[in-house]
Enzyme design. Structure first.
Site, PDB file in Angstrom:
ATOM      1  N   GLU A  94      36.303  10.154  22.532  1.00  0.00           N
ATOM      2  CA  GLU A  94      35.694  11.462  21.920  1.00  0.00           C
ATOM      3  C   GLU A  94      36.339  12.552  22.989  1.00  0.00           C
ATOM      4  O   GLU A  94      35.930  12.347  24.038  1.00  0.00           O
ATOM      5  CB  GLU A  94      34.406  11.680  21.467  1.00  0.00           C
ATOM      6  CG  GLU A  94      34.450  12.804  20.443  1.00  0.00           C
ATOM      7  CD  GLU A  94      32.727  12.855  20.232  1.00  0.00           C
ATOM      8  OE1 GLU A  94      32.512  13.865  19.198  1.00  0.00           O
ATOM      9  OE2 GLU A  94      31.902  12.349  20.764  1.00  0.00           O
TER      10      GLU A  94
ATOM     11  N   MET B 253      27.788   8.169  24.872  1.00  0.00           N
ATOM     12  CA  MET B 253      28.839   8.324  23.782  1.00  0.00           C
ATOM     13  C   MET B 253      28.651   7.358  22.374  1.00  0.00           C
ATOM     14  O   MET B 253      28.198   5.952  22.867  1.00  0.00           O
ATOM     15  CB  MET B 253      30.333   8.071  24.261  1.00  0.00           C
ATOM     16  CG  MET B 253      31.176   8.124  23.324  1.00  0.00           C
ATOM     17  SD  MET B 253      31.553   9.613  22.356  1.00  0.00           S
ATOM     18  CE  MET B 253      31.922   9.083  20.813  1.00  0.00           C
ATOM     19  N   GLU B 254      28.389   7.848  21.456  1.00  0.00           N
ATOM     20  CA  GLU B 254      28.011   7.156  20.240  1.00  0.00           C
ATOM     21  C   GLU B 254      28.904   6.018  19.667  1.00  0.00           C
ATOM     22  O   GLU B 254      29.065   5.702  18.463  1.00  0.00           O
ATOM     23  CB  GLU B 254      27.476   7.912  19.203  1.00  0.00           C
ATOM     24  CG  GLU B 254      28.590   8.761  18.331  1.00  0.00           C
ATOM     25  CD  GLU B 254      28.811  10.140  19.002  1.00  0.00           C
ATOM     26  OE1 GLU B 254      28.848  10.373  20.322  1.00  0.00           O
ATOM     27  OE2 GLU B 254      29.548  10.932  18.387  1.00  0.00           O
TER      28      GLU B 254
ATOM     29  N   GLU C 240      22.131   9.200  19.964  1.00  0.00           N
ATOM     30  CA  GLU C 240      23.402   8.425  19.934  1.00  0.00           C
ATOM     31  C   GLU C 240      23.139   7.380  18.749  1.00  0.00           C
ATOM     32  O   GLU C 240      23.980   7.487  18.012  1.00  0.00           O
ATOM     33  CB  GLU C 240      23.679   7.568  21.248  1.00  0.00           C
ATOM     34  CG  GLU C 240      23.956   8.391  22.544  1.00  0.00           C
ATOM     35  CD  GLU C 240      24.884   9.624  22.337  1.00  0.00           C
ATOM     36  OE1 GLU C 240      25.603   9.601  21.434  1.00  0.00           O
ATOM     37  OE2 GLU C 240      24.510  10.649  22.775  1.00  0.00           O
TER      38      GLU C 240
ATOM     39  N   HIS D 298      23.704   9.116  15.586  1.00  0.00           N
ATOM     40  CA  HIS D 298      25.406   9.344  15.137  1.00  0.00           C
ATOM     41  C   HIS D 298      25.787   8.160  14.542  1.00  0.00           C
ATOM     42  O   HIS D 298      26.651   8.137  13.696  1.00  0.00           O
ATOM     43  CB  HIS D 298      26.072   9.386  16.417  1.00  0.00           C
ATOM     44  CG  HIS D 298      26.142  10.956  17.062  1.00  0.00           C
ATOM     45  ND1 HIS D 298      26.475  11.928  16.380  1.00  0.00           N
ATOM     46  CD2 HIS D 298      25.887  11.319  18.308  1.00  0.00           C
ATOM     47  CE1 HIS D 298      26.145  13.102  17.171  1.00  0.00           C
ATOM     48  NE2 HIS D 298      26.051  12.710  18.673  1.00  0.00           N
TER      49      HIS D 298
END
Ligand code: BES
Ligand code: ZN
Length: 903
Positions: free
Chosen positions: A144, A279-280, A314, A317
């Site tokens: 991402e 970060m998911e 997270e 998400h």
């Protein structure tokens, strides 16, 4: 149409052309951990929807041999070879040209490629860890917003969702992880092939692959989802807290969104080199060590809260972002604002004693701060180039985003909001959505004009101050845009007004559309003739606007506070008013300056900076908090106090000593009450407050704090397990120690480096880094800054040292940044690079420095930092303006002296 195509037309475009879209990727990757390289191949099943001779997809920093590219139309039995494969580095695209028009329908594009495991913490990169005293590389992905293209050629935009079938070829002794569970492992001597189950349809930015040697802890949710926390070997016990939080969160969100967690497993892993906090990635969430690991003995209460909030964020998400994905980056805020908001909802459920909704006010305050700049941006922001995306992971998308969601939720009501959300998730599952789509679902569910209301908040930047008057039984409202520069903006909002009258059981809500409007509330305000009548707007401070009451209403509100009628959050907004009565100095001025606003402290601070209110009144206000008990409120007082000291150092250095004495006298009683040692059974918020308070006292140079810190530190240096220096106060002790260091006596600095080098806990390293540049001696600060660039500090951690630069050394840091800019530019990218600019430039406070920064960045501007440079310089201008107005305050010196020497 296809006949008119030319390769040229694909250059310089914000988005990929839509004539072909991927359906399924069969991706194979073979990382070579020792050589930091990888080889790969991808077979993409495509749907060709319009006649074309070209296929255009993303690729960056990959070697694609034209001979390794082919397209097989489904059922044709043939493979078409391209006539040309052009790599366009500036657009990060691959243009594949065939000499015939491709048949419409399905087909498979195959590409072979090679790349480097970079050390930039994006794309497919290497992170370094230690195993049995030996340094080793692991391979990690961070895609991402737009770096999947650095790992494999793909349609790297969130709306091009596809299914992923991943296969990895890795050293036999490693653990290989990806989004989905392993279906099969085939060992072949020193290497093995690991096959993963095919994923559901998903966006490229959520694909993840990790290869390394790890331990893990594991458990199952009540409905049977397997959850693991992977850590470095020997550290798995530190994963237990996050595991517990994850188990509970997955169950909570399943209920909240009314959709089960979509994947068969959830892995969470701590990565030693990591650009953001976490970060998911779908089913394989990556974290910085500090955001996932919790050590019972050496982590602080603040670390614990951070882990809980990040995990909840997270995992949110997985539904909001992964299952339902934004259509384009303009809607990034949907992901981030929503996940931020709902992470508080989860934290509040699991840890009610943390008062996280009160702490949430800090999110709004940070949003207010950025959004009061002319260089802010609307929540929904145009993105025309991939380099512009990183910069919008900012306080607008996260904090204003979360705040306006909270505002809407409290306006619509929790139940309607949740039901409509569940409907939205269901409607857009496995697909993409825009901001509009969420409003439509909420409008349907609530019957309220959500679109009109929310457009004014997401499509225009800024926010209003709502002024309130009561006249002839009517409430007169007026809105004006608030700007830090002091000028008035032209923005106008549909403001969801919530208010209560005489008690929380008398509530009213309505929309305020106009610039100026009168509201007849005679029904509600039957108590208005009562002696103890009061009215409070923005009930529980859940909305994203400031409120300014006329004097009459403000004094009635004061009465309500004094008689204990208001909730904690509303007291946060109004508390200083109640305390003012205890304050003897300058009562008239106080009446004029302070009574008229609620959200008082932050508003007064903001107005001061905008030159609309005197610093004197802000100082009075601070003094009025002397009986405050709430952590969030005191933390805010402290932040503001330290900011004032910073400005005074530039504006009136001769008064700095007295100002510090005043602030120390104000803070000391709190610190004495709390002490250095935790009382048995005391709460989380006390632990947070203790650390914040003692750190502030140390920064202000309070001698008793420094002496006590040094005494305790010396014991700690000999025995890291001593109970004398618990984790909650370590940062304070380190900062205190640095106050005793100068260029001819650097013992304290060396001792801290020793601690840094000997610990293997990231949170401990961050505490040390955060203190090294707090030294009053600029020579030492300079040395600390150079330490950032040494191989001993991971690139991910540089910002912690930079953030700790003391108020006297901002110009040293700026000088250092200029001298090292070329190196920094080469070593850092994305949000990390923007932090360097923001942290270093924003605190400068003279026009001369503002000019200097403008001049410096003029020739160094690039799309990825442009917004940050502009905002940071605007801040310098605002600071400089504030400095000038402080200098012009004739009575300031007297007031400070009076405060400093009162008994
Ligand atoms: N999606 C982001 C991670 C991210 C940030 C990717 C910037 C690319 C650029 C993730 O969900 C996130 O928001 N992480 C936060 C932590 C969160 C608790 C606010 C972070 O990294 O700080
Ligand atoms: Zn996020």
């Amino acid at each position: 149409m296809a006949a008119e195509q030319s390769a040229e037309q694909f250059r310089g475009q914000a988005r990929l052309p839509g004539f072909a879209a991927p359906r399924r990727y069969d991706l194979r990757l073979a990382p070579d951990l020792a050589a930091c390289a990888f080889a790969g191949s991808v077979a993409v099943d495509l749907h060709v929807a319009a006649p074309t001779r070209f296929l255009v997809l993303n690729a960056a920093e990959l070697d694609v041999a034209p001979g390794g590219v082919g397209f097989a139309p489904a059922g044709s039995g043939q493979v078409l070879q391209p006539v040309e494969v052009t790599n366009v580095p500036e657009d990060e695209i691959l243009i594949i040209c065939f000499n015939e028009v491709l048949p419409l329908g399905e087909g498979t594009l195959t590409i072979e490629f090679q790349g480097t495991l970079n050390d930039k913490m994006h794309g497919f990169y290497r992170s370094v860890y230690e195993l049995n005293g030996e340094k080793k590389n692991m391979a990690v992905t961070q895609f991402e917003p737009a770096d999947a293209r650095r790992c494999f050629p793909c349609w790297d935009e969130p709306a091009f969702k596809a299914v992923f079938k991943i296969t990895l070829e890795v050293p036999s002794e490693t653990v290989a992880l990806s989004n989905m569970p392993v279906t099969e492992e085939k060992v072949n001597g020193p290497t093995k092939t690991v096959y993963f189950q095919e994923s559901p349809i998903m966006s490229t930015y959520l694909v993840a692959v990790i290869v390394g040697i790890f331990d893990y802890v594991e458990d199952f949710t009540t409905d049977g989802t397997r959850v693991r926390v992977y850590t470095q070997v020997g550290k798995s016990a530190q994963g237990k807290f996050a595991l517990e939080v994850a188990l509970k969160t997955l169950v909570l969100f399943k209920e909240y969104f009314a959709v089960p967690y979509p994947l068969p497993k959830m892995d969470m892993i701590a990565i030693p080199d990591f650009a953001s906090g976490a970060m998911e990635n779908y089913g394989l969430v990556t974290y910085r060590e500090t955001a996932l690991l919790f050590d019972e003995k050496h982590s602080a209460a603040a670390n614990k809260q951070r882990v809980a909030v990040v995990v909840a964020h997270e995992l949110a998400h997985q539904w909001f972002g992964n299952l339902v994905t934004m259509e384009w980056w303009t809607h990034l805020w949907l992901n981030e604002g929503f996940a931020t908001w709902v992470s508080y909802l989860a934290a509040d459920q699991f840890f009610p004693e943390w008062n996280v909704w009160t702490q949430f006010l800090e999110e709004s305050t940070t949003g207010f701060k950025l959004d009061a700049l002319a260089g802010s941006h609307p929540i929904e922001v145009d993105i025309n180039h991939v380099d512009e995306i990183d910069e919008i992971f900012d306080a607008i998308s996260y904090r204003k985003g979360a705040s306006v969601i909270r505002m809407l939720q409290s306006y619509l009501g929790a139940e309607v909001f949740q039901k409509s959300l569940a409907a939205y998730i269901k409607r857009f599952a496995y697909s993409n959505a825009k901001t509009e789509d969420l409003w439509a679902a909420l409008e349907e569910g609530s019957g309220e004009p959500v679109r009109t209301l929310m457009h004014s908040w997401t499509k225009q930047q800024g926010y209003p101050v709502v002024s309130v008057k009561l006249k002839d039984g009517k409430l007169q409202l007026e809105q004006t845009q608030f700007l830090s520069s002091g000028s008035t903006g032209v923005g106008q909002w549909v403001v969801p007004i919530t208010l209560c009258c005489c008690s929380y059981s008398h509530q009213e809500k309505f929309l305020f559309h106009g610039k100026q409007e009168d509201f007849d509330l005679s029904g509600l305000m039957e108590c208005q003739n009562k002696e103890n009548f009061w009215i409070k707007l923005n009930v529980n401070q859940t909305s994203f606007y400031r409120v300014s009451y006329d004097e009459e209403l403000a004094s009635r509100l004061r009465y309500a506070i004094e008689t204990n009628k208001l909730s904690a959050a509303d007291r946060y907004g109004t508390l200083p008013i109640s305390s003012l009565k205890c304050f003897g100095l300058y009562p008239l001025q106080l009446l004029l300056h302070c009574y008229c606003l609620t959200g008082v402290l932050d508003d007064t601070y903001a107005l001061c900076m905008a030159g609309k209110q005197k610093l004197v009144s802000l100082l009075h206000l601070i003094a009025a908090y002397k009986d405050e008990t709430e952590y969030t409120v005191l933390a805010q007082v402290i932040t503001i106090s330290l900011n004032i000291a910073e400005m005074m150092a530039v504006a009136a250095p001769e008064e700095l000593g007295n100002l510090k004495k005043f602030l120390i006298d104000f803070l000391e009683p709190f610190a004495q009450k709390l002490g250095w040692d935790a009382k048995s059974g005391e709460g989380h918020l006390n632990a947070l407050l203790r650390g914040t308070l003692l750190t502030a006292l140390a920064e202000l140079g309070h001698e008793a704090t420094i002496n006590e810190a040094v005494r305790r530190f010396n014991v700690f240096l000999e025995d890291r397990e001593t109970p004398l220096l618990p984790p909650d106060v370590r940062k304070a002790a380190y900062v205190a120690l640095m106050q005793t260091v100068n260029k001819s006596n650097k013992t304290g600095y060396e001792s801290l480096l020793k601690i840094y080098r000997e610990t293997d806990l990231s949170q401990e390293k961050v505490r040390v880094l955060g203190s090294l540049a707090s030294c009053p001696d600029p020579v030492v600060v300079r040395e600390a800054l150079d330490f950032i660039l040494s191989p001993e500090v991971r690139n991910q951690d540089a910002i912690f040292l930079l953030r700790g630069v003391c108020s006297g050394a901002h110009e040293v840091a700026w000088q250092w940044l200029k001298e090292n800019w070329d190196y920094i530019l080469g070593a850092y990218s994305g949000t990390l690079l923007t932090y360097f600019v923001n942290i270093t430039v924003s605190p400068l406070a003279t026009d001369e420095k503002g000019d200097e920064a403008e001049e410096f960045f003029k020739s160094r501007t690039k799309a990825s930092i442009a917004r940050t440079v502009k905002q940071s310089i605007e801040r310098v201008r605002i600071n400089a303006q504030w400095v000038k107005s402080i200098k012009a305050e004739a009575d300031l010196g007297n007031v400070i002296r009076a405060h400093a020497h009162k008994q």
